[in-house]
Design a protein around this motif. Structure first.
Motif, short mmCIF file in Angstrom:
data_model
loop_
_atom_site.label_atom_id
_atom_site.label_comp_id
_atom_site.label_asym_id
_atom_site.label_seq_id
_atom_site.Cartn_x
_atom_site.Cartn_y
_atom_site.Cartn_z
N ARG A 126 -6.84 -6.09 -1.92
CA ARG A 126 -7.66 -5.03 -2.52
C ARG A 126 -7.28 -4.75 -3.97
NH1 ARG A 126 -6.71 -0.41 1.75
NH2 ARG A 126 -4.76 -1.56 1.98
N LYS A 127 -8.29 -4.39 -4.75
CA LYS A 127 -8.00 -3.90 -6.11
C LYS A 127 -7.36 -2.52 -5.97
CE LYS A 127 -12.66 -2.07 -6.80
NZ LYS A 127 -13.84 -2.06 -7.63
N GLU A 134 -8.00 0.42 -7.14
CA GLU A 134 -8.85 1.59 -6.91
C GLU A 134 -9.27 1.74 -5.45
OE1 GLU A 134 -12.30 1.51 -9.39
OE2 GLU A 134 -12.14 3.66 -9.81
N GLU A 135 -9.17 0.66 -4.67
CA GLU A 135 -9.50 0.76 -3.24
C GLU A 135 -8.35 1.39 -2.45
OE1 GLU A 135 -12.21 -2.82 -1.85
OE2 GLU A 135 -10.65 -3.55 -3.22
N GLU A 158 0.84 -1.20 0.00
CA GLU A 158 0.00 0.00 0.00
C GLU A 158 0.88 1.26 0.00
OE1 GLU A 158 -2.97 0.15 3.09
OE2 GLU A 158 -3.35 2.28 2.74
#
Ligand code: SF4
Length: 163
Positions: free
Chosen positions: A125-126, A128-129, A70
């Protein structure tokens, strides 16, 4: 047109890297033409000296499955004018995010061991998340024609080829 090139980065997160393989296959046919137009600033699969600074377009393959990923993808976002999600895992999360739907009885000891010993987040998560994306090239692996059209779109947008 005046020697300016599109500054591009290619990144992979949680995935099987098939779109990366497809991308390198496309280089077989297009490298000579693309290297006049594209500055490949970050492609870890092709070279060891890479930079993410000042990217025009970042192509990002794979889903995001840890806090470290992330942070990395947010850094890429901060350094790129445009971000394009590459392939189904980046666009939708799946199939990399399959474990999100595991029932408790499917979480074996082995899976628990991985979750405990590696820095995995609870959910995959994809893209866009986690960050804003500007475009997407769907497919598993990515659709090669759509990718080519996307590259041309940005070459035109940055006035590197005539619109
Ligand atoms: S979208 Fe398909 S080909 Fe691409 S990384 Fe995911 S599983 Fe592999």
């Amino acid at each position: 047109m005046d020697g300016k090139k599109l500054a591009v980065g290619w990144f992979s997160f949680t995935c099987c890297e098939d779109s990366t393989i497809l991308f390198t296959e496309l280089l077989n046919d297009h490298l000579d033409e693309w290297k006049k137009l594209v500055d490949f600033k970050y492609v870890r699969q092709l070279k060891t000296k890479n930079s993410i600074e000042g990217l025009d377009v970042a192509f990002v393959e794979g889903a995001i499955s840890s806090a470290k990923q992330e942070a990395e993808v947010k850094k890429i976002r901060d350094n790129a004018k445009y971000v394009v999600a590459i392939g189904a895992c980046a666009c939708t999360g799946l199939p990399s995010a399959s474990r999100n739907d595991f029932k408790d009885e499917m979480i074996t000891e082995r899976i628990q061991w991985y979750m405990k010993n590696f820095d995995y987040s609870q959910k995959v998560r994809k893209l866009e998340e986690v960050i804003k994306i500007d475009d997407a090239v769907p497919g598993c692996p990515m659709n090669a024609e759509t990718f080519m059209a996307m590259l041309t779109k940005y070459l035109k947008l940055f006035s590197i080829v005539p619109a």
